[in-house]
Structure formats: structure tokens, C-alpha cells
Design a protein around this motif. Structure first.
Motif, PDB file in Angstrom:
ATOM      1  N   PHE A  17     -47.776 -13.402  38.636  1.00 31.15           N
ATOM      2  CA  PHE A  17     -48.409 -12.080  38.586  1.00 31.15           C
ATOM      3  C   PHE A  17     -47.529 -11.094  37.826  1.00 31.15           C
ATOM      4  O   PHE A  17     -48.010 -10.314  37.005  1.00 31.15           O
ATOM      5  CB  PHE A  17     -48.652 -11.539  40.002  1.00 31.15           C
ATOM      6  CG  PHE A  17     -49.902 -12.049  40.638  1.00 31.15           C
ATOM      7  CD1 PHE A  17     -51.116 -11.955  39.984  1.00 31.15           C
ATOM      8  CD2 PHE A  17     -49.876 -12.618  41.889  1.00 31.15           C
ATOM      9  CE1 PHE A  17     -52.275 -12.427  40.574  1.00 31.15           C
ATOM     10  CE2 PHE A  17     -51.027 -13.088  42.491  1.00 31.15           C
ATOM     11  CZ  PHE A  17     -52.224 -12.993  41.822  1.00 31.15           C
ATOM     12  N   GLN A  18     -46.238 -11.141  38.121  1.00 25.33           N
ATOM     13  CA  GLN A  18     -45.335 -10.202  37.441  1.00 25.33           C
ATOM     14  C   GLN A  18     -45.363 -10.418  35.939  1.00 25.33           C
ATOM     15  O   GLN A  18     -45.288  -9.465  35.162  1.00 25.33           O
ATOM     16  CB  GLN A  18     -43.901 -10.357  37.973  1.00 25.33           C
ATOM     17  CG  GLN A  18     -43.723  -9.928  39.399  1.00 25.33           C
ATOM     18  CD  GLN A  18     -43.991  -8.459  39.606  1.00 25.33           C
ATOM     19  OE1 GLN A  18     -44.037  -7.686  38.661  1.00 25.33           O
ATOM     20  NE2 GLN A  18     -44.197  -8.057  40.846  1.00 25.33           N
ATOM     21  N   PRO A  56     -54.661  -9.520  32.367  1.00 25.25           N
ATOM     22  CA  PRO A  56     -54.973  -9.135  33.754  1.00 25.25           C
ATOM     23  C   PRO A  56     -56.194  -9.862  34.304  1.00 25.25           C
ATOM     24  O   PRO A  56     -56.270 -10.123  35.506  1.00 25.25           O
ATOM     25  CB  PRO A  56     -55.233  -7.633  33.651  1.00 25.25           C
ATOM     26  CG  PRO A  56     -54.492  -7.217  32.450  1.00 25.25           C
ATOM     27  CD  PRO A  56     -54.573  -8.354  31.495  1.00 25.25           C
ATOM     28  N   LEU A  57     -57.152 -10.212  33.421  1.00 27.24           N
ATOM     29  CA  LEU A  57     -58.309 -10.955  33.916  1.00 27.24           C
ATOM     30  C   LEU A  57     -57.885 -12.338  34.389  1.00 27.24           C
ATOM     31  O   LEU A  57     -58.384 -12.848  35.391  1.00 27.24           O
ATOM     32  CB  LEU A  57     -59.358 -11.089  32.823  1.00 27.24           C
ATOM     33  CG  LEU A  57     -60.129  -9.817  32.514  1.00 27.24           C
ATOM     34  CD1 LEU A  57     -61.214 -10.093  31.496  1.00 27.24           C
ATOM     35  CD2 LEU A  57     -60.745  -9.275  33.789  1.00 27.24           C
ATOM     36  N   ALA A  63     -55.693 -14.574  41.375  1.00 21.55           N
ATOM     37  CA  ALA A  63     -55.805 -13.967  42.705  1.00 21.55           C
ATOM     38  C   ALA A  63     -56.959 -14.581  43.478  1.00 21.55           C
ATOM     39  O   ALA A  63     -56.837 -14.904  44.666  1.00 21.55           O
ATOM     40  CB  ALA A  63     -56.000 -12.456  42.567  1.00 21.55           C
ATOM     41  N   LEU A  64     -58.080 -14.778  42.783  1.00 19.00           N
ATOM     42  CA  LEU A  64     -59.244 -15.369  43.443  1.00 19.00           C
ATOM     43  C   LEU A  64     -58.929 -16.789  43.892  1.00 19.00           C
ATOM     44  O   LEU A  64     -59.235 -17.175  45.030  1.00 19.00           O
ATOM     45  CB  LEU A  64     -60.421 -15.354  42.466  1.00 19.00           C
ATOM     46  CG  LEU A  64     -61.765 -15.820  43.007  1.00 19.00           C
ATOM     47  CD1 LEU A  64     -62.180 -14.949  44.168  1.00 19.00           C
ATOM     48  CD2 LEU A  64     -62.829 -15.770  41.920  1.00 19.00           C
ATOM     49  N   TRP A 109     -46.162 -14.918  42.802  1.00 23.55           N
ATOM     50  CA  TRP A 109     -45.694 -13.536  42.598  1.00 23.55           C
ATOM     51  C   TRP A 109     -45.085 -13.396  41.208  1.00 23.55           C
ATOM     52  O   TRP A 109     -45.374 -12.445  40.478  1.00 23.55           O
ATOM     53  CB  TRP A 109     -44.669 -13.216  43.690  1.00 23.55           C
ATOM     54  CG  TRP A 109     -44.242 -11.791  43.783  1.00 23.55           C
ATOM     55  CD1 TRP A 109     -44.904 -10.788  44.406  1.00 23.55           C
ATOM     56  CD2 TRP A 109     -43.043 -11.229  43.255  1.00 23.55           C
ATOM     57  NE1 TRP A 109     -44.194  -9.633  44.305  1.00 23.55           N
ATOM     58  CE2 TRP A 109     -43.043  -9.866  43.604  1.00 23.55           C
ATOM     59  CE3 TRP A 109     -41.970 -11.723  42.529  1.00 23.55           C
ATOM     60  CZ2 TRP A 109     -42.013  -9.012  43.250  1.00 23.55           C
ATOM     61  CZ3 TRP A 109     -40.940 -10.875  42.180  1.00 23.55           C
ATOM     62  CH2 TRP A 109     -40.978  -9.527  42.539  1.00 23.55           C
ATOM     63  N   ALA A 115     -55.003 -12.954  35.571  1.00 23.93           N
ATOM     64  CA  ALA A 115     -54.360 -12.683  36.859  1.00 23.93           C
ATOM     65  C   ALA A 115     -55.400 -12.542  37.951  1.00 23.93           C
ATOM     66  O   ALA A 115     -55.194 -12.989  39.090  1.00 23.93           O
ATOM     67  CB  ALA A 115     -53.507 -11.423  36.768  1.00 23.93           C
ATOM     68  N   ALA A 116     -56.550 -11.937  37.608  1.00 26.61           N
ATOM     69  CA  ALA A 116     -57.613 -11.790  38.608  1.00 26.61           C
ATOM     70  C   ALA A 116     -58.115 -13.150  39.057  1.00 26.61           C
ATOM     71  O   ALA A 116     -58.356 -13.379  40.246  1.00 26.61           O
ATOM     72  CB  ALA A 116     -58.765 -10.971  38.032  1.00 26.61           C
ATOM     73  N   ALA A 171     -56.731 -16.720  46.990  1.00 25.45           N
ATOM     74  CA  ALA A 171     -57.439 -16.362  48.223  1.00 25.45           C
ATOM     75  C   ALA A 171     -58.332 -17.510  48.679  1.00 25.45           C
ATOM     76  O   ALA A 171     -58.455 -17.774  49.880  1.00 25.45           O
ATOM     77  CB  ALA A 171     -58.262 -15.100  47.996  1.00 25.45           C
ATOM     78  N   LEU A 172     -58.945 -18.217  47.714  1.00 22.77           N
ATOM     79  CA  LEU A 172     -59.790 -19.353  48.082  1.00 22.77           C
ATOM     80  C   LEU A 172     -58.955 -20.481  48.672  1.00 22.77           C
ATOM     81  O   LEU A 172     -59.405 -21.194  49.572  1.00 22.77           O
ATOM     82  CB  LEU A 172     -60.552 -19.851  46.855  1.00 22.77           C
ATOM     83  CG  LEU A 172     -61.734 -18.990  46.424  1.00 22.77           C
ATOM     84  CD1 LEU A 172     -62.212 -19.380  45.047  1.00 22.77           C
ATOM     85  CD2 LEU A 172     -62.865 -19.154  47.415  1.00 22.77           C
ATOM     86  N   ALA A 226     -47.927 -11.582  34.186  1.00 26.44           N
ATOM     87  CA  ALA A 226     -49.200 -11.067  33.689  1.00 26.44           C
ATOM     88  C   ALA A 226     -49.177  -9.543  33.648  1.00 26.44           C
ATOM     89  O   ALA A 226     -49.769  -8.924  32.764  1.00 26.44           O
ATOM     90  CB  ALA A 226     -50.343 -11.558  34.559  1.00 26.44           C
ATOM     91  N   LEU A 227     -48.461  -8.921  34.590  1.00 25.98           N
ATOM     92  CA  LEU A 227     -48.431  -7.462  34.650  1.00 25.98           C
ATOM     93  C   LEU A 227     -47.581  -6.852  33.551  1.00 25.98           C
ATOM     94  O   LEU A 227     -47.533  -5.639  33.393  1.00 25.98           O
ATOM     95  CB  LEU A 227     -47.911  -7.010  36.022  1.00 25.98           C
ATOM     96  CG  LEU A 227     -48.928  -7.194  37.146  1.00 25.98           C
ATOM     97  CD1 LEU A 227     -48.310  -6.858  38.480  1.00 25.98           C
ATOM     98  CD2 LEU A 227     -50.129  -6.307  36.899  1.00 25.98           C
ATOM     99  N   SER A 237     -55.878  -7.006  27.487  1.00 30.17           N
ATOM    100  CA  SER A 237     -56.789  -6.881  28.627  1.00 30.17           C
ATOM    101  C   SER A 237     -57.246  -8.241  29.153  1.00 30.17           C
ATOM    102  O   SER A 237     -57.809  -8.300  30.239  1.00 30.17           O
ATOM    103  CB  SER A 237     -57.997  -6.008  28.270  1.00 30.17           C
ATOM    104  OG  SER A 237     -58.316  -6.143  26.926  1.00 30.17           O
TER     105      SER A 237
END
Lengths: 676, 316
Positions: free
Chosen positions: A415-416, A434-435, A441-442, A412, A437-438, A445-446, A418-419, A431
Motif C-alpha cells: 500500500f505504501q 490507487p485503483l 484492499a478488496l 502495508w 491498491a483498491a 478484506a475478502l 502504491a501511495l 490514477s
């Protein structure tokens, strides 16, 4: 000579000495073979606990130094305990307590002869890690670093009679030394020549041109990255971790990898100092790739310890993302956000130490109890090993970054960080973050998918192995008392670090302030110990206690309410068999089957070999091998090159003394000509 | 800081989320029945089904572990939390700061992990099949969802849901191109995460491509009731997130009692529209082959990332 004052740094150094001492004591021939398990390991565990307390208390104090008149003449060891070192000593202490408390249970059936050596190596390993974190000169740092590499090499090759273990050990030693050379060279560059000594103070004071600073950064990044398991230097991890006994895997993965993170932070933030955003972007991109590749390869594994090793690669990637983001923000002139990124990375380092050690210990308990390491042979272990299952579940939920456990908090915070990208001026970087960060996120989830696979295949479902009593070495029951204490301790930390993140945040803020000179904004620190607020309450906040309390309350209320309004009756019966009564436990999903969608979606990432039997094959056998592509792309070419070069160099090797003397003579002549 | 009105809003919203969920599902089913020229079971059918299931005696497999029995409760708890913190009625919810959008995605992930574990617990082939597929859909949908939410977070410079809603509710009625992309991506994620057509079909059992139903095949009685109820709350929560991000007008701001009736009416109207839209979407589209689902979701992911990049380009 006066006894030294009991300052934290003295105590910390004393604990390192104590570990070496009890390691040596375990060599003492004793009539009672249980001596090591009953006394040595618990004593080491208590020392770890003391170290954790010292580390936690020293977090807020200014740096302290200590000079030990050891080592070479005129070259004493310099020790220093600053907030960064204190934090990592805390991490070491917490992990060491859990693993040392666990070890007596795991080694309870080990032969006394082997256990003596193992205990010596184990405690020297612990002490060397403490010294790496305490070192204040490049000399002691390298000595401790090499001791750490060698003692862990010996621990990895405990089962040295198996060829695979010897191979894994060699690979580990090789990559560890390539890394060590890079680190040594980095210190050399930082030193910049001249007559100054190699204390970190001298290295800090050196003024480097941007070019040489970049060289020093790259060397340090590669060197520490090799130890941490950064892609593409990760190949030793999935080989060495499964080869080592499980408590050793837990230490190596949980703590030793963090010494590399410690070294990286120390050199980049402290010794080099002038961070540029290009370095940060490099670190962050490598981190993102490392985390993604790590988890993808982890999903392909069916050996539990190999799988966990690949997850260490993934988590190192997440830590690197945090460090990289922090460096980008610092390099672009936003040190407060940079401090947040650093805090996120350090937080994740601590979390990973706790849950990964826990998971390796859980894997060790399964191995100890059933002799199984392949997920495809396990199943239904929750019925036989409920305590292990509970601890493992906590670790699995924590590593999957699920609230309200600890893994979520550090992701978290990452992420914060990166945001915060909109504050940057550079459009491309803005830009890119955020990628990254993406990708994080992936990867997160994996990871959740992978641990559903691990827990679901190993602990749930029906027992896959045949129902004969396990072989003599394996008791077959749940983890014993020492093992349970070790796992419960680490599991408790997973929960505590997840529920009270604001306290950790405040402590880590001191580390960030001491390293970067900047910390979190005051609003973040005044939010109280319950509310995790990285920048301001309007921007983001998280309160795991309310989170947990709500879920628990609802669960209990629903439970009571349903029983009160309706009934609590329950009937047990056969599961539904789809009208096909001949089902066996072997028809359950296997680890490989569970990873099939990943294999299918990310096919180009893997090297897949499949052998599908022909319809008329009398002995049909399906085979599937999934390999890490790095082997063919990087390692095998390098190995072939090394082999080729050594054949070429072998021309010089004539086997005659006179020829060798001639070489020495020519070398001397050349030196006399060129060096005046 | 926490006042009576806030607490009242919080309680109303939490109770509403739990009670209205089945009604919303009933409305979607009713609309779909009308669109398919059927008369439909009526709006209250989901409640009747829940009551019937609660009365029944649950039958579970002999070797089911405690995790199997605990999962429905955990699931229900997670969804109640999610339904309680999404600002559907008012922005002044005292519990809302406990979890921002990332934590909200985390709650859904927690529920998904538990349900998948429970599916693996019995050790039948359908359970494993469902768990594997659910996690496949999940790992693709979760990043897409996060990216969608990040786009909104970048616009309002906050990941707190209440701040996002307040910011978006106050903007002039102009279409942000980035939000348009995000909205499409969000819709795709909503369909996938709630086991709707075209990714999964909530109306069938025993179809070889089913996902959600395959996981809960072994559940019965009160356990099944709780899972169905939690699914209904989840659908409501997702719709509420969509409304909060892309159509927040009419929501009660601050601790203002008089705004509550307006907010209730606005929410009801939006839900009616959203349910009808969902039913229409499900009627006109066919279910994908399972292997098309990754393509569908990676499209959603790419759209969300595109939306985010457009936001940065628009600013720069």
C-alpha cells in the motif's frame, strides 16, 4: 585435489547434494521401517535449518561464485550466491525445516515401500529448488527447473491409483512444460545468438533492442507466471495441490511457487535490466486481477485444500502487484520507490511461504486425524485438536493481513508503494495505481471473510460428521509431536516476521540495492529496529510491538479488573434454540452458505449450476456447482484446438517405416537447400 | 522526542475514549428519542446498563470454546487501541506513530474477524447468519474506508494520522471537492461499520435482518458488557476519525498544555453536533433490505474512488 573452502555458496551447494544423498539413502532396504521417519526426514530438516542460517548470513555479503565440473563435458555448472539467491535460500530453508519436521508425523502410517520412493522424490525436490536459486547459467537453471517439475509431478501423483489424481498430475505437467518452453525461449532471446555461452553473466551483457527485450520479458513473465499460478494459467494449482500429500502441498505452495517469483525477479531485474513502466503496469494489472479472482474462487470452495490452493493464486497476485508497482516506479525514474515495491513483494513472498505452508500442514493434520477434507463435514475441531487449531488460527490471521502478524506488514508496504503514486508524472498511471491498491484492499478484506469461513466452519461450531469412531487409518486425536513442531515453527515465524518487520526490511534493502542499485532513504534505515518506516516518519510508520503490547496489556488489565471489581462466575447451559428444540449440527452454516453473499454479489464471475428440487419431488436434493469460468473460456477451446490439430497431423502417421524414411529424406533435402 | 505533555495527552485521550464512548451512545439515543417525540432514557443509561451486565452471571453454551470467552477482551483491547491513537484531542500522541490509517483499518478488521469467529463458535443458525452478514458488510466497507483515507493521505502526502490532521487543520477554509466525496463515503461506511440504520438496526433483537445483534446473541453478563462497551468506543473512534479528517479545527498541536481546554471544548462541541446529526439521519431513514446493503456500500466505495481521482485531476 584440495578440499574446497567452506564458503557459503559451497555449503549451500553441499546442502543440495546432501538432500539428494539422503533421498537416495532412503531407498536402502532397511530392516527398521521407521528409518526414514526417524532419521531421514529429521536430517533433511536440520539441513534446511542450516540453509536458512547460510542464507540469512549471506544476505549482506557480495556475490560469490562456484564452478562445478559436473554435467556435460566442457559445460560445467555455474553457481552463484548473491543477496537475492540468499534471500530465497533462506525462505527455502525456513519452509523446508517446518515441513520436514512435520512429515514424519504425517507419514507415520504410510507403507514403507511407498515412503521410500516418496522420500527420494521429496528430497530431490528440495535439492532442485535450492539449485534453481543457486544456478548461474541457463543450462543448470533449466536442468534444476525440470528436475523440480518432474519430482513434484511424481509427488503429486503419489496416489496415482485414483483417476482424478492422474488427471491433476497431467494438467500440472502440461502447464509446467508450457511454462518451461517459454522460459527456455526467453533465455534464447536474452542470449541473442552468437558464440557466447549461456552463463547469466553473458546474458546480462547482451544488448537487446527494446522490441527483443519486450519479447524476452513477455516470455519470462508468461513462463514463470505459469509456474506461479498467475491468472489465466492458474488452473493446475487447485487440481494439483489437493491431490498431493499435505506436506508436499505445503512445499509446492509455500516454496515452489516462490521459485517462479525468484526466476521472474532474476530475469527481469537482473538479466534484462532496462525495465520500462509499461511492463510494470502489465505485471501490476495481471497481479491485481489474479489476486481478486483467486480470492473470489477461493470463497466458493468447500474442499479445504482446494480453497488454500486458490489462496495461493491470490497471494501470488499480491506479490505480482508489488513487483509490478516496483517496475512502474523504476521505469519512470523513481528507483528508490521501486526498491520499496520490490521489498514489499519479496517480503510477501517470504510471508506467504510461511503462512501458506502452515495452513497446508494444518489441513494435513485434519486430514490425517479425521480423514476429512470437505469443510461441510467438519466442525468443532478446536475441542479435539486444540494445538492444530491454535497454529491454524495464527496462519489464518496472518493470511488475512491482520495486524500484528506478518501478512499485514507486506500488504502495508505494498500500500505504501502504491501511495507514492503522486510522484509520477504520467496522469493515467498516477490514477491507476490507487485503483490497483483498491483491488488489493478488496482482496484483503475478502481473504479475511474466507478465513473466518474456514476457521469458523472447520474448527468452531458443533461437530457435523456422524459420531462413529473414525476409520482405522485415522487416529482422531490432535497432531502428534513432529506435526506440532513443524506447525509451531512456521507459526512462530508468522509472529516474528510480524513483530520485527524493521529487521527484515533492512535485510531486504540489501537485496534491493544489489538488484536495482538503489535502496530505501537513510531516514527509513535509521528509524531503529522497532519502527517500520518505509520513507520518512512523517509519511508513515508502524510499530507492531507497541501495537501488540497495548492490546495484550488492555486485555490482561480488563480481565483482572473485571474479576476484581465484580466476579468470575460462569454458568454453562444449552445455547438458545429460538424456541425450536429439534436443532441438529447439520443446521449450522455450511461453507457454501457462508459464501452465498459473494456468489450473489459477484455472480457474473462464476459459472453457477443449481438444481432446486420441485415441491413434490419424492427425493428432494439441492445441488450447487460453481465452476471457474476460465475452463470454458480458455482451457476447453485450447484442448479442442489441440485435438483438432492432432487429428489433422495424424494424416502423416501411416504406420509404415518406408513412409517415415521418405519424410526424413525430404527433410534432409530441404535442410541441404536452405541451410548452407 | 517524547515529553511529559505528550504522555499526558496520550493518557487523557485513552481514558477519555473509553469513558466517553457510552456517554456518546447515550447522547445519540437521547437525541433520537427527542426526535421521535419520546422523553428518552437519559444520557447515563448506557453506564447503568454496563454496570448491570457486569454484575450478572454470564451464561455460555456448553460447547463454547476458549475463543468465545476470549473474544470480548480482544474486542475491547482493539477498540481501546483504536480510540487511543486517533488524534481527537491532540496531535502529539506518543503512541500515534505506532499505527497509521492502514493499521487502524487493520485493528477494526481484527476485531471484526474475532467477533465473527465467536459468532460461529456456538454453531446456532443465528450466529452463522450474523457472522456471514457481518463479513459481507465488512469486505465491502473496508476498501471503501481505505479509499476514503487514501484520499486524505494523498492530500497531505502521508498515511500518518497526526500528519494528516496537522496538514488539514492548517489549510485555508476551502472545500476540496475530493474531500467532499470522501466525507460522504466515510459517513456511509461509518453507518455500516457501526451497525446503524440503514444497514443494521442497533435497537432491535430477533429481526430476521439483524447483523450485529445476531452475532452477539449468545453473549451475556460481563462478556456482553465488554462487547457493548467496545461498540460504544468504536462509534466514538469512528466519529473521531471523521472529525479528524473533515473538521480538525481546534485540536491541540504540539506539546502545549494551554491548548488542552480549548481542544476539550472543541471536541465536546463537535461530538454533540455529530451525535445529533447521526440521530437525525437515523430518524429520517428506514432500514434497507439486507440485499440493498451491498449497493449502499459499493456506492460508498465508488464515491471514495471518485474523490481520489478528482484529487489527481485537480492537481494535473
Amino acid at each position: 585435489m584440495n578440499p574446497p573452502d567452506l564458503t557459503p555458496v559451497t555449503i549451500a551447494a553441499g546442502i543440495a547434494g546432501f538432500w539428494i544423498l539422503i533421498g537416495a539413502a532412503s531407498l536402502v532396504e532397511s530392516q527398521r521401517l521407521r528409518f526414514i521417519n526417524r532419521l531421514i526426514f529429521p536430517a533433511g530438516a536440520v539441513a534446511g535449518c542450516v540453509l536458512a542460517i547460510i542464507g540469512a548470513r549471506a544476505l549482506g555479503d557480495p556475490a560469490e561464485t562456484l564452478v562445478l565440473p559436473l554435467g556435460l563435458p566442457d559445460l560445467p555448472f555455474h553457481l552463484r550466491l548473491d543477496p537475492l539467491a540468499a534471500f530465497f535460500l533462506f525462505l527455502l530453508g525456513v519452509g523446508a525445516f517446518g515441513v520436514s519436521a512435520y512429515a514424519p508425523g504425517y507419514f507415520s502410517r504410510e507403507s514403507a515401500h511407498r515412503l521410500r520412493l516418496l522420500s527420494l522424490q521429496y528430497h530431490v525436490f528440495l535439492a532442485s529448488m535450492a539449485l534453481v536459486m543457486l544456478a548461474d547459467d541457463a543450462y543448470l537453471f533449466m536442468v534444476a527447473w525440470e528436475t523440480m517439475a518432474l519430482s513434484s509431478y511424481l509427488l503429486v501423483t503419489t496416489e496415482h491409483k485414483l483417476p482424478a489424481v492422474r488427471g491433476a498430475g497431467f494438467l500440472y505437467l502440461l502447464i509446467a512444460h508450457i511454462g518451461a518452453i517459454a522460459i527456455l525461449l526467453s533465455f534464447g532471446v536474452l542470449h541473442g545468438g552468437g558464440f557466447a555461452d549461456y552463463t547469466f553473466d553473458a546474458l546480462r551483457a547482451t544488448e537487446l533492442t527494446p522490441f527483443w527485450a519486450t519479447v524476452a520479458f513477455l516470455l519470462a513473465f508468461a513462463g514463470f507466471g505459469a509456474k506461479a499460478g498467475m491468472i489465466p494459467l492458474h488452473a493446475w494449482l487447485p487440481e494439483a495441490h489437493p491431490a498431493a500429500p499435505s506436506p508436499v502441498s505445503a512445499l509446492m505452495s509455500g516454496i515452489m511457487l516462490k521459485t517462479a517469483i525468484y526466476g521472474m525477479v532474476r530475469v527481469i531485474y537482473d538479466l534484462i535490466g532496462d525495465i520500462t513502466w509499461q511492463w510494470g503496469l502489465t505485471v501490476a494489472i495481471v497481479g491485481a486481477l489474479t489476486s481478486l479472482f483467486g480470492v473470489l474462487y477461493a470463497l466458493m470452495q468447500h474442499d479445504l485444500k482446494r480453497l488454500l490452493a486458490y489462496h495461493s493464486v491470490e497471494n501470488i497476485g499480491i506479490i505480482l502487484i508489488g513487483i509490478g508497482l516496483s517496475m512502474v516506479f523504476i521505469g519512470m525514474g523513481h528507483p528508490a520507490v521501486g526498491a520499496l515495491g520490490l521489498i514489499a513483494a519479496l517480503y510477501h513472498a517470504l510471508n506467504h511461504a510461511v503462512f501458506k505452508a502452515l495452513l497446508f500442514l494444518g489441513a494435513g493434520s485434519i486430514l490425517h486425524s479425521t480423514g476429512l477434507r470437505d469443510l461441510n463435514d467438519m466442525g468443532g475441531l478446536i475441542h479435539r485438536m486444540p494445538r492444530t487449531a491454535l497454529c491454524f488460527l495464527v496462519g489464518a490471521l496472518a493470511i488475512s493481513a491482520l495486524p500484528p502478524l506478518n501478512g499485514f506488514v507486506s500488504e502495508w508496504l505494498t500500500f505504501q508503494t502504491a501511495l507514492q503514486a503522486p510522484v509520477l508524472e504520467h496522469g493515467v498511471v498516477r490514477s491507476l495505481l490507487p485503483l490497483i491498491a483498491a483491488m488489493l484492499a478488496l482482496a484483503g478484506a475478502l481473504t479475511a471473510m474466507c478465513f473466518v469461513k474456514v476457521f469458523g466452519i472447520a474448527f468452531l461450531g458443533q461437530r457435523r460428521e456422524p459420531h462413529h469412531p473414525p476409520a482405522g487409518d485415522h487416529p482422531g486425536g490432535d497432531a502428534g509431536l513432529p506435526e506440532s513442531i513443524g506447525m509451531a515453527w512456521l507459526g512462530l515465524w508468522c509472529v516474528v516476521l510480524g513483530i520485527f518487520p524493521a529487521v527484515v526490511l533492512m535485510l531486504l534493502n540489501r537485496v534491493a540495492v544489489s538488484l536495482t542499485g538503489h535502496g530505501l532513504p537513510p531516514e527509513a534505515l535509521e528509524a531503529g529496529w522497532l519502527w517500520l518506516v518505509p520513507t520518512s516518519a512523517a509519511q508513515a510508520s508502524y510499530n507492531p510491538l507497541i501495537f501488540l503490547a497495548t492490546i495484550v496489556t488492555v486485555v490482561l488489565l480488563t480481565f483482572v479488573f473485571v474479576r476484581w471489581c465484580y466476579h468470575g462466575r460462569l454458568r454453562r447451559s444449552h445455547p438458545w434454540d429460538c424456541g425450536y428444540p429439534e436443532q441438529t449440527a447439520r443446521m449450522q452454516d455450511t461453507a457454501d452458505a457462508f459464501g452465498q453473499p459473494i456468489r450473489w454479489i459477484f455472480a457474473p464471475v462464476f459459472r453457477i449450476e443449481r438444481r432446486i428440487p420441485a415441491p413434490d419431488d419424492p427425493h428432494p436434493r439441492f445441488e450447487l456447482h460453481v465452476e471457474d469460468r476460465h475452463w470454458r473460456w480458455l482451457y476447453l477451446p485450447v484442448a479442442r484446438l489441440a485435438e483438432f490439430l492432432s487429428v489433422q497431423v495424424a494424416v502423416l502417421q501411416r504406420g509404415r517405416i518406408s513412409t517415415y524414411l521418405l519424410y526424413s529424406f525430404i527433410t534432409l533435402l530441404a535442410l541441404l537447400v536452405f541451410v548452407r | 522526542m517524547i515529553d511529559a505533555a505528550g504522555i499526558a495527552f496520550q493518557i487523557v485521550q485513552s481514558v477519555l475514549a473509553v469513558l466517553i464512548g457510552p456517554l456518546y451512545v447515550g447522547w445519540v439515543n437521547q437525541c433520537r428519542a427527542w426526535l421521535q417525540n419520546r422523553s428518552g432514557p437519559g444520557l447515563l443509561q448506557p453506564y447503568y446498563m454496563l454496570a448491570r451486565l457486569f454484575h450478572k452471571e454470564p451464561v455460555i453454551a456448553e460447547h463454547a470454546s476458549p475463543l468465545f470467552r476470549a473474544t470480548p477482551y480482544v474486542l475491547f483491547g482493539c477498540m481501546w487501541l483504536a480510540g487511543g491513537i486517533v488524534p481527537a484531542l491532540a496531535t502529539d500522541l506518543p503512541f500515534a506513530p505506532a499505527a497509521d490509517i492502514i493499521a487502524l483499518v487493520g485493528v477494526f478488521a481484527l476485531a471484526r474477524v474475532f467477533l465473527s469467529l465467536a459468532a460461529l463458535d456456538i454453531g446456532t443458525s443465528f450466529g452463522g447468519l450474523g457472522a456471514r452478514r457481518e463479513m459481507m458488510v465488512g469486505f465491502l466497507a473496508e476498501p471503501a474506508m481505505l479509499m476514503t483515507l487514501f484520499t486524505a493521505a494523498f492530500i497531505s502526502n502521508s498515511t500518518a494520522l497526526t500528519t494528516i490532521v496537522e496538514t488539514l487543520a492548517h489549510r485555508e477554509f476551502a472545500i476540496y471537492p475530493s474531500l467532499a466525496f470522501a466525507a460522504v463515503a466515510f459517513l456511509m461506511v461509518l453507518l455500516a461499520e457501526n451497525a446503524r440504520v440503514p444497514v443494521d438496526n442497533p435497537a432491535t433483537h430477533l429481526e430476521l435482518t439483524m447483523i450485529h445483534e445476531a452475532m452477539i446473541l449468545e453473549y451475556s453478563g460481563r462478556h456482553l458488557a465488554l462487547i457493548e462497551w467496545a461498540s460504544a468506543i468504536k462509534l466514538f473512534a469512528y466519529t473521531a476519525i471523521g472529525i479528524a479528517l473533515f473538521a480538525p479545527w481546534g485540536i491541540a498541536e504540539g506539546s502545549n498544555w494551554s491548548a488542552l481546554p480549548v481542544a476539550l471544548v472543541a471536541l465536546a462541541a463537535k461530538l454533540v453536533l455529530a451525535g445529533a446529526g447521526l440521530a437525525a439521519l437515523e430518524t429520517v431513514s428506514a432500514k434497507f433490505r439486507l440485499f440493498r446493503a451491498p449497493e449502499f456500500l459499493s456506492t460508498a466505495f465508488l464515491l471514495a474512488v471518485l474523490g481520489m481521482l478528482i484529487h489527481f485531476l485537480g492537481r494535473g
